[in-house]
Write an enzyme that holds these catalytic residues in place. Structure first.
Site, PDB file in Angstrom:
ATOM      1  N   GLN A 243     -39.786  22.514  17.733  1.00 44.57           N
ATOM      2  CA  GLN A 243     -41.006  21.229  16.407  1.00 44.57           C
ATOM      3  C   GLN A 243     -39.315  20.839  15.423  1.00 44.57           C
ATOM      4  OE1 GLN A 243     -43.176  23.166  14.617  1.00 44.57           O
ATOM      5  NE2 GLN A 243     -44.610  21.290  13.867  1.00 44.57           N
TER       6      GLN A 243
ATOM      7  N   SER B 120     -37.462  26.602  14.578  1.00 46.75           N
ATOM      8  CA  SER B 120     -37.647  27.805  14.984  1.00 46.75           C
ATOM      9  C   SER B 120     -37.477  26.941  16.951  1.00 46.75           C
ATOM     10  CB  SER B 120     -39.172  28.416  15.289  1.00 46.75           C
ATOM     11  OG  SER B 120     -39.742  28.464  13.947  1.00 46.75           O
TER      12      SER B 120
ATOM     13  N   GLU C 225     -51.000  23.296  15.572  1.00 50.99           N
ATOM     14  CA  GLU C 225     -50.650  24.535  14.298  1.00 50.99           C
ATOM     15  C   GLU C 225     -50.950  24.997  13.639  1.00 50.99           C
ATOM     16  OE1 GLU C 225     -46.950  22.712  12.700  1.00 50.99           O
ATOM     17  OE2 GLU C 225     -45.887  24.993  12.616  1.00 50.99           O
TER      18      GLU C 225
ATOM     19  N   GLU D  51     -50.723  27.335   0.609  1.00 56.37           N
ATOM     20  CA  GLU D  51     -51.053  26.871  -1.106  1.00 56.37           C
ATOM     21  C   GLU D  51     -52.030  25.207  -0.253  1.00 56.37           C
ATOM     22  OE1 GLU D  51     -48.575  28.243  -1.196  1.00 56.37           O
ATOM     23  OE2 GLU D  51     -48.659  29.949  -2.596  1.00 56.37           O
TER      24      GLU D  51
HETATM   25  C1  LIG Z   1     -41.028  31.232   9.817  1.00 58.85           C
HETATM   26  C2  LIG Z   1     -41.016  29.706   9.509  1.00 58.85           C
HETATM   27  C3  LIG Z   1     -40.930  28.859  11.139  1.00 58.85           C
HETATM   28  C4  LIG Z   1     -40.817  27.679  10.707  1.00 58.85           C
HETATM   29  N1  LIG Z   1     -41.183  26.658  12.133  1.00 58.85           N
HETATM   30  C5  LIG Z   1     -41.061  25.797  11.485  1.00 58.85           C
HETATM   31  C6  LIG Z   1     -40.280  24.747  13.051  1.00 58.85           C
HETATM   32  O1  LIG Z   1     -40.374  25.629  14.034  1.00 58.85           O
HETATM   33  N2  LIG Z   1     -40.504  23.578  13.000  1.00 58.85           N
HETATM   34  C7  LIG Z   1     -40.302  22.597  11.428  1.00 58.85           C
HETATM   35  O2  LIG Z   1     -40.390  21.471  11.543  1.00 58.85           O
HETATM   36  N3  LIG Z   1     -40.569  23.747  10.266  1.00 58.85           N
HETATM   37  C8  LIG Z   1     -40.273  24.901  10.658  1.00 58.85           C
HETATM   38  N4  LIG Z   1     -40.841  25.789   9.157  1.00 58.85           N
HETATM   39  C9  LIG Z   1     -40.785  25.138   7.948  1.00 58.85           C
HETATM   40  C10 LIG Z   1     -42.319  24.516   7.285  1.00 58.85           C
HETATM   41  O3  LIG Z   1     -43.201  24.647   7.976  1.00 58.85           O
HETATM   42  C11 LIG Z   1     -42.023  24.729   5.798  1.00 58.85           C
HETATM   43  O4  LIG Z   1     -41.475  26.095   5.544  1.00 58.85           O
HETATM   44  C12 LIG Z   1     -43.181  24.407   5.159  1.00 58.85           C
HETATM   45  O5  LIG Z   1     -43.800  23.131   5.499  1.00 58.85           O
HETATM   46  C13 LIG Z   1     -42.929  24.208   4.163  1.00 58.85           C
HETATM   47  O6  LIG Z   1     -42.307  23.740   3.036  1.00 58.85           O
HETATM   48  P1  LIG Z   1     -40.645  23.738   2.325  1.00 58.85           P
HETATM   49  O7  LIG Z   1     -39.798  24.909   3.154  1.00 58.85           O
HETATM   50  O8  LIG Z   1     -40.708  22.882   2.263  1.00 58.85           O
HETATM   51  O9  LIG Z   1     -41.252  24.038   1.043  1.00 58.85           O
HETATM   52  P2  LIG Z   1     -41.881  23.259  -0.542  1.00 58.85           P
HETATM   53  O10 LIG Z   1     -42.338  22.607   0.313  1.00 58.85           O
HETATM   54  O11 LIG Z   1     -40.580  22.876  -0.804  1.00 58.85           O
HETATM   55  O12 LIG Z   1     -42.596  24.319  -1.204  1.00 58.85           O
HETATM   56  C14 LIG Z   1     -42.135  25.276  -1.633  1.00 58.85           C
HETATM   57  C15 LIG Z   1     -43.313  26.278  -2.762  1.00 58.85           C
HETATM   58  O13 LIG Z   1     -44.107  24.339  -3.242  1.00 58.85           O
HETATM   59  C16 LIG Z   1     -45.710  24.817  -2.981  1.00 58.85           C
HETATM   60  N5  LIG Z   1     -46.174  23.730  -2.935  1.00 58.85           N
HETATM   61  C17 LIG Z   1     -45.718  22.268  -2.537  1.00 58.85           C
HETATM   62  N6  LIG Z   1     -46.060  21.738  -2.525  1.00 58.85           N
HETATM   63  C18 LIG Z   1     -47.849  21.590  -3.400  1.00 58.85           C
HETATM   64  C19 LIG Z   1     -48.986  21.401  -3.856  1.00 58.85           C
HETATM   65  N7  LIG Z   1     -48.642  20.605  -3.672  1.00 58.85           N
HETATM   66  N8  LIG Z   1     -49.504  21.632  -3.861  1.00 58.85           N
HETATM   67  C20 LIG Z   1     -49.275  23.434  -4.061  1.00 58.85           C
HETATM   68  N9  LIG Z   1     -47.963  23.911  -4.013  1.00 58.85           N
HETATM   69  C21 LIG Z   1     -47.553  23.304  -3.631  1.00 58.85           C
HETATM   70  C22 LIG Z   1     -45.462  25.432  -1.358  1.00 58.85           C
HETATM   71  O14 LIG Z   1     -46.760  25.872  -1.216  1.00 58.85           O
HETATM   72  C23 LIG Z   1     -44.532  26.612  -1.562  1.00 58.85           C
HETATM   73  O15 LIG Z   1     -44.723  27.321  -2.026  1.00 58.85           O
HETATM   74  C24 LIG Z   1     -40.243  26.829   9.920  1.00 58.85           C
HETATM   75  C25 LIG Z   1     -41.121  27.976   8.317  1.00 58.85           C
HETATM   76  C26 LIG Z   1     -41.417  29.291   8.546  1.00 58.85           C
HETATM   77  C27 LIG Z   1     -41.243  30.009   7.309  1.00 58.85           C
END
Ligand SMILES: Cc1cc2nc3c(=O)[nH]c(=O)nc-3n(C[C@H](O)[C@H](O)[C@H](O)COP(=O)(O)OP(=O)(O)OC[C@H]3O[C@@H](n4cnc5c(N)ncnc54)[C@H](O)[C@@H]3O)c2cc1C
Length: 402
Positions: free
Chosen positions: A132, A167, A250, A385
């Site tokens: 994805q 992933s 998902e 969150e």
């Molecule tokens: C094990 C694992 C597998 C994954 N696999 C995939 C995959 O296959 N394909 C894919 O596309 N993605 C994948 N992801 C990515 C995942 O979808 C993102 O990590 C997730 O959506 C968070 O985005 P970010 O890492 O950019 O964090 P950010 O969006 O930068 O967030 C950082 C922190 O801020 C908090 N935050 C941000 N906005 C808000 C808000 N409005 N209110 C409150 N808190 C907020 C978040 O909760 C988080 O704690 C994977 C992630 C993990 C950990």
């Protein structure tokens, strides 16, 4: 679905699943399997798990409710039963988790007939692995901020950009990918594609190493990758709507094309009890410690509460909002797994600092690994969150966050 409301055909299918699983349970591999499909790293692990998924598919335990013309079993109300039975049996999990839980329902809901015929059968059998491509370095929680671009060139598209945390991309034949096709509109400027990954000119897959020392996810770079228009899913500019379908599945609010297997929550509780009984503490075992026993019991109660919530979610008059219980289950499950692993570390005491490969590590260092991994589950599929924001806004009707 409660067993009490099963039709005679469903009872017969449940009994068939039990028999088939008992007779076909695969022998334990000679190598370690990771805790979940999104940490599968080696070719041995891939082969073993693909073979298992294929056998389950051929036996009718995967894709059971999908239409026959798209490779499914053509039934109704069978998949939940197969998934439950695979879960109960403690057999290996399905490797093609993103294909089964996200790509398949998205293609079934939004794809063309040609896409369904081409992609669903090898997806269900595990012959083609899916990944994805939603997240980017600057688009995670704010998914609509996606910048990877697709520019039209006749009957094809030229894709450029950078996806991250992808992933299973290292094994994937195909990616479901969200691309920007217009910079004028944030949401209406997104379009959804099926993009070839393996052996594709312009695609680079780079593994990312996690805190656990394992890989499993990657960054994927796209440089002038050619994607035929027939691989576009739904209309140009409808990418956000299609992505919402993917996220619904998902985040556990609807059932995909099959899953099951892996270590059940009951097995994890039993494993905690066994661990506590085996760890020496104050001249006895950790299980003699009332505080530890109390913590394990609290977890067992949460497991039972989750089981009852899942049953309740299937009975419409018992839920005041259809999405509440399914949506909250992702938050509850990921936090339960984290708390469960934390109690295991408490039981192990100083031994919890010994990791995989250390001969003195209790149970081969599985629990510290589970603890570190558990943080991924509270972030993946949208952080908890964000999930709480969704529950607050859409279910409780609270004021919208910015
Ligand atoms: C094990 C694992 C597998 C994954 N696999 C995939 C995959 O296959 N394909 C894919 O596309 N993605 C994948 N992801 C990515 C995942 O979808 C993102 O990590 C997730 O959506 C968070 O985005 P970010 O890492 O950019 O964090 P950010 O969006 O930068 O967030 C950082 C922190 O801020 C908090 N935050 C941000 N906005 C808000 C808000 N409005 N209110 C409150 N808190 C907020 C978040 O909760 C988080 O704690 C994977 C992630 C993990 C950990």
């Amino acid at each position: 679905m409660s067993e009490r409301t099963f039709s005679p055909e469903q009872v017969e299918f449940r009994d068939y699943c039990r028999r088939w699983i008992a007779e076909n349970r695969p022998a334990a591999p000679s190598f370690r399997l990771p805790l979940s499909p999104i940490e599968v790293m080696t070719e041995d692990q891939r082969r073993y798990l693909c073979d298992w998924q294929k056998r389950c598919y051929q036996a009718g335990l995967i894709g059971s409710d999908y239409p026959k013309e798209y490779g499914g079993g053509g039934h109704r109300g069978f998949q939940t039963i197969a998934t439950q039975e695979l879960g109960r049996a403690g057999v290996p999990y399905m490797i093609n988790i993103i294909g089964l839980n996200m790509a398949a329902p998205t293609i079934l809901n939004h794809g063309t007939d040609e896409q369904k015929r081409r992609f669903l059968p090898p997806l269900l059998s595990g012959d083609e692995i899916w990944c994805q491509g939603f997240s980017e370095p600057n688009a995670g929680s704010d998914l609509a901020g996606v910048q990877a671009s697709a520019v039209r060139d006749g009957d094809q598209w030229i894709v450029n950009g950078h996806k991250v945390w992808t992933s299973l991309a290292h094994f994937a034949s195909w990616m479901i990918m969200l691309c920007r096709t217009s910079s004028t509109h944030k949401y209406e400027g997104l379009t959804y594609f099926i993009v070839p990954i393996a052996n594709t000119k312009g695609v680079t897959v780079r593994p990312l190493i996690k805190i656990t020392g394992e890989t499993g996810f990657n960054e994927v770079l796209f440089e002038d990758v050619v994607v035929p228009d027939k691989l576009r899913v739904d209309e140009v500019g409808k990418g956000w709507t299609v992505a919402m379908t993917t996220l619904l599945y998902e985040r556990g609010a609807a059932e995909g094309a099959g899953s099951g297997g892996g270590t059940s929550l009951d097995e994890r509780i039993d494993a905690l009890v066994a661990l506590a009984k085996g760890m020496r503490r104050n001249g006895g075992s950790a299980w003699d410690d009332g505080v530890i026993r109390d913590k394990v019991m609290q977890l067992a109660i949460r497991v039972e509460a989750m089981r009852q919530s899942a049953r309740r979610a299937k009975v419409e008059p018992l839920t005041e909002h259809p999405m509440r219980l399914p949506l909250q289950s992702k938050v509850q499950l990921s936090e339960l797994l984290q708390d469960l692993a934390a109690v295991a570390l408490e039981i192990e005491g100083p031994h919890a600092s010994l990791y995989l490969g250390d001969v003195h590590a209790p149970e081969n260092g599985q629990w510290p690994l589970a603890y570190l991994n558990s943080y991924g589950f509270t972030i993946a599929a949208g952080s908890n969150e964000i999930q709480r924001n969704i529950l607050g806004e859409r279910v409780l009707g609270l004021a919208k966050s910015k």
